[in-house]
Each structure stands twice: as C-alpha cells, then as structure tokens.
Scaffold this motif. Structure first.
Motif, PDB file in Angstrom:
ATOM      1  N   GLY A  21       0.806  -1.206   0.000  1.00  0.00           N
ATOM      2  CA  GLY A  21       0.000   0.000   0.000  1.00  0.00           C
ATOM      3  C   GLY A  21       0.841   1.258   0.000  1.00  0.00           C
ATOM      4  O   GLY A  21       2.033   1.261  -0.343  1.00  0.00           O
ATOM      5  N   ASN A  22       0.224   2.364   0.404  1.00  0.00           N
ATOM      6  CA  ASN A  22       0.884   3.670   0.392  1.00  0.00           C
ATOM      7  C   ASN A  22       1.695   3.882   1.667  1.00  0.00           C
ATOM      8  O   ASN A  22       1.288   3.468   2.754  1.00  0.00           O
ATOM      9  N   PHE A  23       2.820   4.547   1.515  1.00  0.00           N
ATOM     10  CA  PHE A  23       3.621   4.913   2.676  1.00  0.00           C
ATOM     11  C   PHE A  23       4.380   6.197   2.364  1.00  0.00           C
ATOM     12  O   PHE A  23       4.406   6.671   1.214  1.00  0.00           O
ATOM     13  N   LEU A  67      15.160   9.961   9.269  1.00  0.00           N
ATOM     14  CA  LEU A  67      14.052   9.652   8.363  1.00  0.00           C
ATOM     15  C   LEU A  67      12.975   8.893   9.128  1.00  0.00           C
ATOM     16  O   LEU A  67      13.279   8.062   9.988  1.00  0.00           O
ATOM     17  N   LEU A  68      11.725   9.177   8.803  1.00  0.00           N
ATOM     18  CA  LEU A  68      10.589   8.466   9.374  1.00  0.00           C
ATOM     19  C   LEU A  68       9.844   7.777   8.240  1.00  0.00           C
ATOM     20  O   LEU A  68       9.457   8.421   7.264  1.00  0.00           O
ATOM     21  N   VAL A  69       9.665   6.459   8.372  1.00  0.00           N
ATOM     22  CA  VAL A  69       8.934   5.674   7.379  1.00  0.00           C
ATOM     23  C   VAL A  69       7.638   5.202   8.024  1.00  0.00           C
ATOM     24  O   VAL A  69       7.661   4.610   9.111  1.00  0.00           O
ATOM     25  N   ALA A  70       6.514   5.468   7.374  1.00  0.00           N
ATOM     26  CA  ALA A  70       5.227   5.099   7.963  1.00  0.00           C
ATOM     27  C   ALA A  70       4.174   4.967   6.888  1.00  0.00           C
ATOM     28  O   ALA A  70       4.275   5.581   5.814  1.00  0.00           O
ATOM     29  N   GLY A  71       3.151   4.168   7.197  1.00  0.00           N
ATOM     30  CA  GLY A  71       1.971   4.099   6.351  1.00  0.00           C
ATOM     31  C   GLY A  71       0.978   5.143   6.838  1.00  0.00           C
ATOM     32  O   GLY A  71       1.316   6.316   6.976  1.00  0.00           O
TER      33      GLY A  71
END
Length: 594
Positions: free
Chosen positions: A69-71, A147-151
């Motif tokens: 999905g999107n992140f 960096l922050l990676v999240a959905g």
C-alpha cells in the motif's frame, strides 16, 4: 648467473606491479555495500532511520523500501522525529553489522497506532510511495537528519528496507606496489650492464698492477672467534694477490643479495595490502557534527526557510478560502487565538453590514524577512514579514506550533507602521534566540514591561513613561488611538467614557534582534466603556457594534471590545533610544449593553 639474477628481478618486478594494478582493477573492492533489515524484525507502525546510520558513510545513500500500500518517507531533525514519534511503538535502524550485510534494529514498545505523519510541518521534505520506493538520500541542509517511514499510522510500516552506502574500503598499497615493481624491473634490466662494467674495471686494474714484478705483503688470518686473553696466533698467512681478487670478482654474492632484498621488500608490501584492506573496510563510526552540539544547546533553528515558505503558502491559502466564504470553520486548520477571533467576528459583521471593511489578506509572498526561533521545545514561534496583493504595507505574521503533532497556526497579523523599518534579525540559517517575556537580560526592558508601557501610553496620554516609547509621527497607531479616544470624549457630551488597554500575557513572544535588542509581539485587550450621564440620556452604537450588542441604543451603558495586535522593538541595555512600535492593528471582537 648475472643474467639469471636479472631475469629473476624483472619477473619479481612484474609480479609486484601486477599486484598493484590488480588492487586498482580486478582485485579492487566493491564501490558500494548494501545492508538490509533482518526478515524477523518485529512489525511496528513507525520506522525511524537514525541520523547516525545515515551519516555512517560519506556520500549519497540509496534506500530501497518495499511495503504494502501507500507509505511516506519524511525527513526531519532527529529531535523533531523523536518528538513526533512520541510514545508510539516503533523500530529504529541504528547501524550496520560487522559484516556490513545487515542493518541493526532496535525496537520500542508503545502505542499501537499513530496519526499519519503526512502533512506535518516538522518535515523538511517527504517522499510518497506505493509498493516500492528507490530513494537517494542527500541532506537538505547542514546538520543532522533522521528519516521516518510510515503508512497511515494504523498499519505496520514497511520493514523490507535495504540501504546502499559508498564503500569506504581503500587500496593504499596499489600505487606503492606499482612504483616498487617498476624500480625492481629497472634494477633487473640494468644489472647485467652494471656487472659487466664492474668486471671490466677490475680487469683494467689487474693490467695496471701485475702480480710477478713486485713484493707481496701477507697479513695474518683472523680466527673465526676473537682470541681469548693469552691466546696465540697460528701465524698462518694468506696472500692477497691476483688469485684472491679474481675469486672476489667472479663471486655472485652482491647480485644475490640485491635479489633477496628486493624479494623480501616486495613480499612485505604485498602481504601488507591484505592487512590494509582489512583495516580500511571496517565499519566506520559516525562522528558528531557541529550542529549536534547546537541542537543540544537549542541553537538549531526550528525550521528551514523553505519550510517557512511552504507553511506560509498553506496558511495564506487557508485564510483566502475562509475570507472568500466568510466561514470561520475553514480557518481552523491554520488560524488560532487572536487572529481566529478577529476574523471570525469580522465575518459575522460583514454578513450583516456589507460595507464593513474586511481584514487585511494574508500573503505568503513577497517574504521580506524570516525570523526563526532556536527554541526547540514547544510551543515554537516564528515571525514572517510579507507583502503581497492587497497589502498596502508589509505585515508581521506570528506563527505558533503548540506541539509536535500540531501544525503551525497564525496567531496574529499586524501591518508595519508607515515609515517604520522592520528590525534586522540573524540570518534564518542561524536562527534567532528567544527571550522569556519576563526577562530583561541584555535589554532595556523585558517584553512584559514593554507591553505594559505601551498599554499605559494608549490609556493615558499623560503617562509618566511616555518618553520610553516613541509616539506622535514616529508611531501613527499610538497617535491615532489617542486622537480617537479624545474625539469620542469631546463629542459624547451626554456620557462618561473610559478606555483601558491591557496586555494578554499568555500570548506574548519575544525574539532577539541582530543588534542585541528584541522584538516583542503580543496582544492588548482594548475595552471602551460608555455610561450615560443622566437618566434618559442615550448612547448610539454603530452598525458593526450593534451586530454584537443586539441593538443600536442604550440608556444603561455599553462596552466595546477590541483585540490589538502589536509588535514593539526593545533596544539593547544601555541604549539611549526609546522603544518603537513596529506594527499594530485592532479589530472589533465584541459589544454589549450594561
């Protein structure tokens, strides 16, 4: 024998040179190394890529992220990312394993969900993706970044992450080996000619000194071990003559010694390359930058100027839409406190009184001055001086962020006083030091004192502190307010009037200027009371005030309420200059009958 020795040296030189060339070509280390997150990493709604990992190697870092999905991948200062993550469960990528194949991960338990980080003002930049993302990291400015990676904050963040770094392995022995190989080859090639020349020279010496025509001197032979005390020599002698010299000339000892020395030196240098290669491929440690110390001391600006420009554009767009619709609900995402109250009441008046003047529009351009605080805890404040379409003069905008997960909102706007220059502040990349409103350290007055003096002058034209603040033509707003109040008293012969201007201390912000002074921005509550002098006397309200009071006439008295947005320059301590009202305006926010 000399030719064999020379050939051996040439061969040894070729091998040494080949070893050096090989380190630069077919034996050269890979230009990059790739490390990945272990497949058994625990799922979490947020993933943080720590600044120490990003700064582990010099040069660009390529990041490959695979998710469902999107992140989003957001870039922010380490303390901003940490503050936004808060108590939410998350994984942090902290380093690289010793074999440089795996990324080290630390997991923190916490809340199972978080809001979506998309659209946060904390981020300098964001990358939106769906499924896969190949992302090349380059720092947006000096200093440390995470960096922050999240959905969407409710689903697990992508955990299939790999990072490709420039390989720090070097080949320091390559050039020395090539040079050494060339030298050995040259020595080998020259050896036969040198040996032949030496032999010819010895032959010439023999011809000049024949052995059968002169006396021969004999010297005693020393025993292999030194004589002990009292020991006697054997008396045996050995002639030094033609035969001895011929044996010395025909010996290959020097050539062999040269060959052995060259071979030993080459072996040491070739062998040393393995040690050097191992030492230079070890995982480097990230070194703290100067900005890390600044951040620890609160010296890093809370945003870049590019962030401020983006925020201003969003604020201006929000205000434009609300102004056009006269809908205060549209202001909520980007406007608060005094500005929200003034515009809300302005819309209410204009819905009834069509001729009532709208509030000055908010423009993002032209951005004439950026005043960015270095106070890194919350609330955070920035000032912006802008002038665009519909702005007769530049206006000072005050933006405040109350907490990490809230966006900046416009708390106040005030037009610059005609003929007044906005004070100079430190450049945005260095930021501006905030000053507590009650603190007068290094200043002629504290922020609270400055607003008290201003409110006193507006209330009482004969204030004993009048000399502390420039007025008259130097401050058109003060002169205009005093004239308005005097005219009201003069014309209202059937009523008694009272005017008060009171600072609202919880909305006061002070930022230091480049000259050591400061600008204080805040709110004054202006109350205008009228009471009839005698029974039967009436007070008439204007149409705008009647909207709030519910009528235009009163025999009991009335109160009009205004909110004043002001900005005052405070000179540094020791200056003989008075304070100066930089910007000011007011808006009607209420009216009532007594």
């Amino acid at each position: 024998m000399r030719l064999k020795t020379a050939a051996l040296l040439v061969l040894l030189g070729l091998l040494t040179m080949l070893a050096g060339i090989g380190q630069l070509t077919f034996w050269a280390p890979a230009e990059t190394v790739t490390a990945s997150v272990p497949s058994d990493t625990k799922a979490a709604p947020l993933t943080v890529i720590d600044q120490k990992l990003i700064a582990l190697h010099d040069g660009p870092v390529k990041i490959k992220i695979q998710g469902e999905g999107n992140f989003i991948v957001a870039t922010g200062r380490p303390d901003d990312v940490e503050a936004w993550v808060g108590k939410t469960a998350h994984n942090t990528l902290t380093g690289v394993s010793a074999d440089q194949k795996s990324l080290e991960v630390s997991s923190a338990d916490g809340e199972a969900t978080a809001p979506s980080p998309a659209g946060s003002d904390l981020w300098v930049s964001t990358e939106d993706a769906s499924g896969d993302l190949d992302y090349t990291w380059n720092p947006p400015a000096d200093g440390e970044w995470s960096l922050l990676v999240a959905g969407d904050g409710t689903q697990p963040a992508p955990s299939a992450i790999s990072m490709t770094f420039p390989n720090n392995a070097t080949t320091p022995w390559a050039v020395p080996l090539i040079v050494l190989g060339i030298i050995i080859i040259l020595v080998g090639a020259a050896l036969p000619f040198v040996a032949k020349a030496l032999a010819n020279r010895r032959k010439d010496d023999d011809d000049d000194h024949p052995g059968d025509g002169g006396e021969t001197t004999t010297l005693p032979i020393q025993s292999e071990n030194p004589l002990l005390p009292g020991a006697k020599s054997s008396g045996t002698t050995s002639p030094v003559g033609d035969e001895g010299r011929r044996r010395g000339a025909g010996s290959e000892g020097p050539a062999l010694r040269v060959t052995a020395l060259a071979a030993t030196l080459a072996a040491v240098m070739v062998g040393g390359t393995a040690i050097a290669a191992h030492a230079t491929t070890a995982t480097p440690e990230a070194t703290p930058t100067s900005s890390s110390a600044d951040a620890a001391e609160g010296g890093t600006p809370v945003m870049l100027e590019s962030q401020l420009q983006r925020i201003l554009e969003q604020v201006a767009s929000t205000v434009d839409a609300a102004d056009a619709a006269k809908d205060a609900a549209k202001l909520a995402p980007r406007v608060d406190k005094m500005e929200l109250q003034i515009r809300t009441q302005n819309y209410k008046i204009r819905s009834t009184v069509s001729a009532y003047e709208p509030r000055m529009p908010v423009r993002a351009t032209k951005l004439q001055s950026s005043v960015i605080s270095t106070k890194r805890d919350w609330p955070r404040t920035v000032f912006a001086l802008t002038q665009g379409e519909g702005n007769v003069v530049p206006q000072v905008l005050t933006l405040v962020q109350l907490s990490p997960r809230e966006n900046y909102k416009l708390w106040g706007s005030a037009p610059l006083q005609p003929g007044t220059n906005f004070p100079s502040f430190p450049v945005p990349r260095k930021g501006t030091e905030p000053v507590p409103a009650s603190d007068s350290t290094g200043l002629a007055y504290s922020g609270n004192q400055a607003l008290e003096i201003l409110s006193e002058m507006l209330t009482n034209p004969e204030s004993p502190n009048r000399s502390k603040l420039a007025d008259g033509q130097s401050s058109p707003y003060i002169a205009g307010a005093l004239a308005y109040q005097a005219d009201t008293v003069k014309n209202g012969t059937s009523a008694n009037f009272k005017f008060t201007h009171t600072p609202v201390t919880n909305q006061t912000v002070v930022l230091r200027t480049a000259d050591g002074g400061a600008v204080v921005v805040g709110r004054l509550d202006f109350a205008f009371e009228g009471t009839p002098k005698a029974a039967g006397d009436k007070l008439l309200l204007e149409d705008d005030s009647a909207v709030f009071a519910g009528g235009k006439e009163t025999t009991t008295g009335m109160v009009l309420n205004f909110a004043e947005s002001v900005a005052v320059y405070i000179p540094p301590a020791g200056s003989a200059d008075p304070m100066n009202l930089v910007a000011a305006t007011r808006g009607l926010v209420g009216a009532s009958f007594k």
